[in-house]
Motif scaffolding. Structure first.
Motif, PDB file in Angstrom:
ATOM      1  N   ARG A 135       2.870 -15.201  -7.677  1.00  0.00           N
ATOM      2  CA  ARG A 135       2.849 -14.675  -8.062  1.00  0.00           C
ATOM      3  C   ARG A 135       2.823 -13.158  -8.247  1.00  0.00           C
ATOM      4  N   VAL A 136       2.172 -12.985  -7.290  1.00  0.00           N
ATOM      5  CA  VAL A 136       0.896 -11.633  -6.545  1.00  0.00           C
ATOM      6  C   VAL A 136       3.015 -11.592  -5.941  1.00  0.00           C
ATOM      7  N   LYS A 137       2.649 -12.275  -4.810  1.00  0.00           N
ATOM      8  CA  LYS A 137       4.515 -11.326  -3.946  1.00  0.00           C
ATOM      9  C   LYS A 137       5.028 -10.703  -4.809  1.00  0.00           C
ATOM     10  N   ALA A 138       5.297 -11.339  -6.131  1.00  0.00           N
ATOM     11  CA  ALA A 138       6.837 -11.393  -6.683  1.00  0.00           C
ATOM     12  C   ALA A 138       5.889 -10.112  -7.558  1.00  0.00           C
ATOM     13  N   ASP A 139       5.304  -9.388  -7.899  1.00  0.00           N
ATOM     14  CA  ASP A 139       4.686  -8.493  -8.650  1.00  0.00           C
ATOM     15  C   ASP A 139       4.548  -7.414  -7.562  1.00  0.00           C
ATOM     16  N   VAL A 140       3.885  -7.671  -6.288  1.00  0.00           N
ATOM     17  CA  VAL A 140       3.975  -6.141  -5.060  1.00  0.00           C
ATOM     18  C   VAL A 140       5.654  -6.324  -4.897  1.00  0.00           C
ATOM     19  N   GLU A 141       6.402  -7.505  -4.852  1.00  0.00           N
ATOM     20  CA  GLU A 141       8.065  -6.963  -5.246  1.00  0.00           C
ATOM     21  C   GLU A 141       8.507  -6.020  -5.642  1.00  0.00           C
ATOM     22  N   ASP A 142       7.709  -6.049  -7.026  1.00  0.00           N
ATOM     23  CA  ASP A 142       8.303  -5.649  -7.511  1.00  0.00           C
ATOM     24  C   ASP A 142       8.068  -4.341  -7.907  1.00  0.00           C
ATOM     25  N   PHE A 143       6.272  -3.554  -7.691  1.00  0.00           N
ATOM     26  CA  PHE A 143       5.698  -2.692  -8.159  1.00  0.00           C
ATOM     27  C   PHE A 143       6.305  -1.895  -7.313  1.00  0.00           C
ATOM     28  N   THR A 144       6.500  -2.201  -5.695  1.00  0.00           N
ATOM     29  CA  THR A 144       6.409  -1.449  -4.375  1.00  0.00           C
ATOM     30  C   THR A 144       7.801  -1.267  -4.290  1.00  0.00           C
ATOM     31  N   GLU A 145       8.988  -1.769  -4.951  1.00  0.00           N
ATOM     32  CA  GLU A 145      10.036  -1.884  -4.536  1.00  0.00           C
ATOM     33  C   GLU A 145      10.539  -0.865  -3.316  1.00  0.00           C
ATOM     34  N   LEU A 146      10.181  -1.885  -2.262  1.00  0.00           N
ATOM     35  CA  LEU A 146       9.805  -1.873  -1.208  1.00  0.00           C
ATOM     36  C   LEU A 146      11.522  -2.799  -0.149  1.00  0.00           C
ATOM     37  N   GLY A 147      11.997  -3.775  -1.431  1.00  0.00           N
ATOM     38  CA  GLY A 147      12.900  -4.457  -1.171  1.00  0.00           C
ATOM     39  C   GLY A 147      13.512  -5.319   0.399  1.00  0.00           C
ATOM     40  N   ARG A 148      14.870  -4.372   1.467  1.00  0.00           N
ATOM     41  CA  ARG A 148      14.436  -5.327   2.228  1.00  0.00           C
ATOM     42  C   ARG A 148      13.425  -4.555   3.409  1.00  0.00           C
ATOM     43  N   PHE A 149      12.995  -3.569   3.382  1.00  0.00           N
ATOM     44  CA  PHE A 149      11.789  -3.414   3.657  1.00  0.00           C
ATOM     45  C   PHE A 149      10.554  -4.061   4.212  1.00  0.00           C
ATOM     46  N   LEU A 150      10.235  -4.934   3.098  1.00  0.00           N
ATOM     47  CA  LEU A 150       9.706  -6.005   3.288  1.00  0.00           C
ATOM     48  C   LEU A 150       9.770  -6.951   3.955  1.00  0.00           C
ATOM     49  N   ALA A 151      11.202  -7.507   4.723  1.00  0.00           N
ATOM     50  CA  ALA A 151      11.213  -8.193   5.603  1.00  0.00           C
ATOM     51  C   ALA A 151      11.021  -7.591   7.506  1.00  0.00           C
ATOM     52  N   LEU A 152      10.915  -6.648   7.224  1.00  0.00           N
ATOM     53  CA  LEU A 152      10.480  -5.520   8.685  1.00  0.00           C
ATOM     54  C   LEU A 152       8.779  -5.205   9.018  1.00  0.00           C
ATOM     55  N   PRO A 153       9.059  -5.320  10.028  1.00  0.00           N
ATOM     56  CA  PRO A 153       7.076  -5.170  10.355  1.00  0.00           C
ATOM     57  C   PRO A 153       6.588  -3.741   9.538  1.00  0.00           C
ATOM     58  N   ILE A 154       5.384  -3.924   9.249  1.00  0.00           N
ATOM     59  CA  ILE A 154       4.697  -2.850   8.654  1.00  0.00           C
ATOM     60  C   ILE A 154       4.599  -1.407   9.536  1.00  0.00           C
ATOM     61  N   ARG A 155       4.835  -1.573  11.116  1.00  0.00           N
ATOM     62  CA  ARG A 155       4.141  -0.723  11.951  1.00  0.00           C
ATOM     63  C   ARG A 155       6.318   0.286  11.697  1.00  0.00           C
ATOM     64  N   THR A 156       6.969   0.249  11.260  1.00  0.00           N
ATOM     65  CA  THR A 156       8.185   0.686  10.933  1.00  0.00           C
ATOM     66  C   THR A 156       8.213   1.285   9.151  1.00  0.00           C
ATOM     67  N   TYR A 157       6.550   1.375   9.007  1.00  0.00           N
ATOM     68  CA  TYR A 157       6.874   1.772   8.007  1.00  0.00           C
ATOM     69  C   TYR A 157       6.800   3.270   7.387  1.00  0.00           C
ATOM     70  N   SER A 158       6.620   4.284   6.764  1.00  0.00           N
ATOM     71  CA  SER A 158       6.128   5.379   6.645  1.00  0.00           C
ATOM     72  C   SER A 158       4.696   4.944   6.131  1.00  0.00           C
ATOM     73  N   SER A 159       3.757   6.506   5.783  1.00  0.00           N
ATOM     74  CA  SER A 159       2.640   5.970   5.279  1.00  0.00           C
ATOM     75  C   SER A 159       2.737   5.830   3.867  1.00  0.00           C
ATOM     76  N   GLY A 160       3.857   6.826   3.278  1.00  0.00           N
ATOM     77  CA  GLY A 160       3.780   6.115   1.707  1.00  0.00           C
ATOM     78  C   GLY A 160       4.264   5.254   1.618  1.00  0.00           C
ATOM     79  N   MET A 161       4.971   4.279   2.602  1.00  0.00           N
ATOM     80  CA  MET A 161       5.385   3.196   1.613  1.00  0.00           C
ATOM     81  C   MET A 161       4.250   1.841   2.159  1.00  0.00           C
ATOM     82  N   SER A 162       3.151   2.351   3.038  1.00  0.00           N
ATOM     83  CA  SER A 162       2.778   1.680   3.374  1.00  0.00           C
ATOM     84  C   SER A 162       0.877   1.894   2.477  1.00  0.00           C
ATOM     85  N   LEU A 163       0.892   2.744   1.797  1.00  0.00           N
ATOM     86  CA  LEU A 163       0.012   2.794   0.371  1.00  0.00           C
ATOM     87  C   LEU A 163       0.255   2.578  -0.769  1.00  0.00           C
ATOM     88  N   ARG A 164       2.430   2.397  -1.171  1.00  0.00           N
ATOM     89  CA  ARG A 164       2.643   1.105  -2.024  1.00  0.00           C
ATOM     90  C   ARG A 164       2.231  -0.046  -1.789  1.00  0.00           C
TER      91      ARG A 164
END
Lengths: 253, 265
Positions: A135-164
């Motif tokens: 449930r948490v995973k689905a919820d986070v996916e839905d809220f962050t709207e990070l889509g395919r980025f969730l399958a990428l390493p966090i080091r590729t994220y911007s600070s806004g994405m990490s915040l979300r």
């Protein structure tokens, strides 16, 4: 079920100031003590700076508190105290209820792991029961709207994405108390609107929110009580508009 | 600083209740440490094996010891020594390294200590798998009765390790030169402890060198089961005493310093 609450009585936070390596040296410390101060003078009494001084307050269930003040006023220290992450040097702090915090972006995240892997990692660190993970995973996916980025390493994220991601995780499995530092500022307007809704529903369940902010916008959107801090002390506490006024008046002096 | 000793001691037991978190963190540490390397944790094993072979062949010749006796002795000794040594040398860094997690999540501080001990135990487990292969190849006379004694020995090791880690983790966070100091001490300890030499090489009046060394007693209860022998009772008694003292002194040190440490990370 007891209501969550935070009660501080004469709480103070004294940070040690480390100026010389000798202050952190066991051998220098021993030398100083054994020679009654003759040797290794640098290892003598450590100086302390009061981040927060003699604070007494009570935060009850349903309160959404905004901490405002100038830089260096003690807001972050106060948040750490209220989040239970820093024990008080003096006085007492009593926290009833479970607590989550967003004090530092990316705590506990492993930059080499993907978004999904980090969701699992933080679920464990936050001690979220395994039955809730899907449930948490689905919820986070839905809220962050990070889509395919969730399958990428966090080091590729911007600070806004990490915040979300961090914000979504911290609010995915509601605990009684939520403490947030100014990091929220990194979010865009779209995120802020979503965050407002999420926090409002979070606190609707008679929980506690404590937030540090510089902007009146965030204060008005999120909070129903404001505390103005200056030099580690509370200067004003109460209605959001009035306390903001006090802060504004102070700033122009 | 206001102290509440019972509350601070409770951190140690809460950490024990949440042991699954510590063990998961330890396995994540192993995975992260060796990701993108060819052998993973087996690198650690390989370096010990190479050390044992090199030392075994040269000192075996020097001491006039037959290799099929000396190599298992050395391998068993190194398995136990590596565990103890890594616990002592790494514990000052445990809380400093975990600063991020400690300051963000309300997990018990002691979880980081259990994490460290679990991590070192897993490494020792990897090495023991290789040792089993070596023991079979060299026909080391291990029996069920002697091998089973490894279990209480391992338990004593873990208790002593937890005690030592509890103490040195908080002391190491507060005093940053503890790490280097321990490195020096353990280098000396390696030479003074019968890890690659044997007590029988000493003259009777020199026996105090080994008998007063806590590492010696712990080594004996750990390696003798691996060599198909029973360690004499005196080593068991001494080891239990060392583990008990370590746990009590470590817990008290940890509890007393616990609140201060958050300011020194």
């Amino acid at each position: 079920m007891t209501q969550p609450s935070i009660i501080a009585r004469g709480a103070a936070v004294h940070y040690p100031i480390v100026l010389t390596g000798a202050q952190q040296s066991l051998l220098a410390g021993l030398a100083n003590t054994m020679s009654a101060g003759r040797f290794a003078k640098g290892a003598g009494n450590t100086e302390y700076v009061a981040g927060v001084q003699n604070v007494s307050l009570e935060i009850k269930a349903g309160e959404r508190v905004g901490l405002i003040g100038r830089n260096g006023a003690g807001k972050s220290t106060m948040l750490r105290l209220l989040a239970g992450v820093l024990p008080p040097s003096r006085g007492s702090l009593q926290v009833k209820g479970t607590s989550t915090n967003i004090l530092h972006l990316g705590s506990g995240m492993d930059a080499d792991l993907t978004g999904f892997e980090n969701i699992e990692r933080m679920s464990r660190l936050l001690e979220i029961p395994k039955s809730e993970w899907a449930r948490v995973k689905a919820d986070v996916e839905d809220f962050t709207e990070l889509g395919r980025f969730l399958a990428l390493p966090i080091r590729t994220y911007s600070s806004g994405m990490s915040l979300r991601l961090g914000f979504a995780m911290a609010t995915a499995y509601p605990r009684d108390i939520l403490v947030i530092d100014e990091v929220i500022g990194a979010g865009d307007m779209f995120f802020m609107n979503k965050a407002i809704e999420r926090i409002k529903s979070y606190t609707e369940q008679a929980k506690i929110l404590v937030l540090a902010t510089h902007g009146y916008g965030a204060l008005e959107a999120f909070c129903n009580r404001a505390i103005f801090m200056e030099a580690g002390k509370i200067r004003a506490d109460g209605d959001v508009k009035e306390v903001w006024q006090a802060y504004g008046d102070r700033g122009s002096v | 600083m206001k102290t509440n000793l019972l509350e601070d001691l409770a951190d140690i037991s809460t950490g024990l209740k949440k042991l699954n978190v510590a063990i998961w963190l330890a396995s994540e540490d192993m995975r992260a440490r060796y990701s993108r390397t060819a052998l993973g944790p087996w690198w650690n094993v390989l370096s010990t094996v190479v050390f044992v072979l090199a030392l075994g062949i040269t000192f075996g010749a020097l001491f006039g010891q037959p290799l099929e006796v000396f190599l298992p002795y050395l391998a068993a000794s190194m398995a136990c020594w590596n565990f103890m040594n890594s616990i002592v040398q790494d514990s000052p860094m445990v809380l400093i390294r975990a600063g991020g997690i400690v300051q963000a999540y309300p997990l018990p501080l002691s979880t980081q200590i259990y994490r460290s001990v679990a991590d070192k135990s897993m490494l020792m487990g990897h090495f023991l798998l290789v040792y089993v292969g070596l023991a079979i190849y060299l026909k080391v006379p291990v029996t069920i009765q002697t091998a089973v004694m490894f279990i209480p020995a391992a338990a004593i090791y873990v208790v002593a390790a937890i005690g030592v880690s509890l103490a040195f983790s908080v002391l190491g966070a507060r005093f940053r030169d503890l790490g280097p100091a321990l490195m020096t001490i353990m280098t000396m300890a390696f030479l003074l402890t019968p890890v690659f030499w044997q007590k029988v090489s000493l003259k009777p009046e020199q026996h105090w060198i080994t008998d007063l060394n806590p590492f010696f007693h712990l080594l004996e209860i750990g390696r003798q089961p691996l060599l198909g022998q029973f360690a004499p009772l005196e080593h068991w008694i001494a080891s239990i005493g060392i583990a008990a003292f370590s746990l009590i002194a470590g817990s008290l040190t940890f509890a007393i310093m616990r609140r201060k440490i958050y300011y020194w990370l």
